[in-house]
Design an enzyme around this catalytic site. Structure first.
Site, mmCIF file in Angstrom:
data_model
loop_
_atom_site.group_PDB
_atom_site.id
_atom_site.type_symbol
_atom_site.label_atom_id
_atom_site.label_comp_id
_atom_site.label_asym_id
_atom_site.label_seq_id
_atom_site.Cartn_x
_atom_site.Cartn_y
_atom_site.Cartn_z
ATOM 1 C CG ASN A 1 -1.704 1.230 1.411
ATOM 2 O OD1 ASN A 1 -1.746 2.070 0.517
ATOM 3 N ND2 ASN A 1 -2.361 1.379 2.570
ATOM 4 C CE LYS B 1 -0.097 3.211 4.829
ATOM 5 N NZ LYS B 1 0.007 3.292 6.259
ATOM 6 C CG HIS C 1 -5.735 1.917 5.339
ATOM 7 N ND1 HIS C 1 -5.243 2.860 6.219
ATOM 8 C CD2 HIS C 1 -4.745 1.011 5.154
ATOM 9 C CE1 HIS C 1 -4.000 2.523 6.538
ATOM 10 N NE2 HIS C 1 -3.671 1.413 5.909
ATOM 11 C CD GLU D 1 -2.831 5.468 6.840
ATOM 12 O OE1 GLU D 1 -2.835 5.477 5.605
ATOM 13 O OE2 GLU D 1 -1.932 4.925 7.519
ATOM 14 C CD GLU E 1 -3.291 -2.404 7.368
ATOM 15 O OE1 GLU E 1 -2.186 -2.639 6.872
ATOM 16 O OE2 GLU E 1 -3.937 -1.382 7.112
ATOM 17 N N GLY F 1 2.759 2.416 10.811
ATOM 18 C CA GLY F 1 3.699 3.523 10.632
ATOM 19 C C GLY F 1 4.433 3.911 11.897
ATOM 20 C CB SER G 1 5.562 -1.674 11.844
ATOM 21 O OG SER G 1 5.155 -0.339 12.113
#
Ligand code: 13P
Length: 251
Positions: free
Chosen positions: A9, A11, A95, A97, A165, A171, A211
């Site tokens: 991904n 992003k 996701h 985010e 996730e 991240g 990560s």
């Protein structure tokens, strides 16, 4: 046996020239891989040029999001037809985010999942708890809600992928231990079994994301219910992503 899926991904990273460079290196480094699925999800602006680079390779293309309508007055949105048109076979939906920065709800994500499937895209439904939810013992409750709401009305004859996730691992450099991730993956498979029956649950891939790096990929991917990875930061370099793809090879 479930076939592994290693997905990148990207992003909001990579201009068109950068995306082309990355994918050129990646296809060279993974040309000898045929026993697992590889997927890249570039930003929308790079989908078409990346698709051209991928022709004749074993690397699939996916979108990072989409709206559920086919077309219309939805400024700034991308439709499932557009993703198909440009060569996508997968789309990441829900996701964290999207959920936490852009306020996407389970209901909206569910509509997107159903629409993706209707248009021949395989949805990758992302779920995962925030740190405060884990600390207050709510991980299972949150994940169960996200899976059940996200898949409401889903016809199990179609394929879908789940990506677990944990938000606190995205991240941050902090990965879930293989054992902790396995525990949640096993729980998700039980929910899938409850929803669609054991056979479908056994066939469905559940990816881990948060990560994932070349150094920790092997431990995670060897767990019985971890069927692949959804990689953010480490997918932005061909070298690290290809090492994750080849986590079990001595090179
Ligand atoms: P990182 O691998 O950068 O933690 O990102 C994970 C992720 O969000 C993939 O979708």
């Amino acid at each position: 046996m479930r076939r592994l899926l290693i997905a990148g991904n990207w992003k909001m990273h990579k201009t068109v020239p950068e995306a082309i460079e990355l994918v050129r290196e990646l296809k060279e480094l993974t040309a000898d891989v045929d026993d697992r699925d590889i997927l890249v999800c570039p930003p929308f602006t790079a989908l078409y040029p990346v698709r051209r680079e991928l022709e004749g390779t074993n690397i699939a293309l996916g979108g990072q999001n989409m709206f559920y309508e086919e077309q219309g007055a939805f400024t700034g949105e991308i439709s499932p037809i557009m993703l198909k048109d440009v060569g996508c076979s997968y789309v990441i939906l829900g996701h964290s985010e999207r959920r936490h920065i852009f306020g996407e709800t389970d209901d909206l994500i569910n509509r997107k999942v159903l629409s993706a499937t209707e248009h021949g895209l395989t949805p990758i439904l992302c779920v995962g708890e925030k740190i405060e939810e884990r600390e207050s013992g709510e991980t299972e409750k949150v994940v169960e809600r996200q899976v059940k709401e996200g898949l409401r009305g889903f016809n199990p004859e179609n394929e879908f992928v789940i990506a677990y996730e944990p938000v606190w691992a995205i991240g941050t450099g902090e990965t879930a231990t293989p054992e902790l991730a396995q525990e949640v993956h096993g729980f998700i498979r039980e929910i899938l079994s409850e929803l669609f029956g054991k056979e479908k649950a056994e066939k469905t891939r559940i990816l881990y994301g948060g990560s994932v790096k070349p150094e920790n990929a092997k431990g995670l991917l060897e767990m019985p219910d971890i069927d692949g990875a959804l990689v953010g930061g480490a997918s932005l370099k061909a070298e690290s992503f290809s090492k994750i793809v080849k986590f079990d090879r001595e090179e």
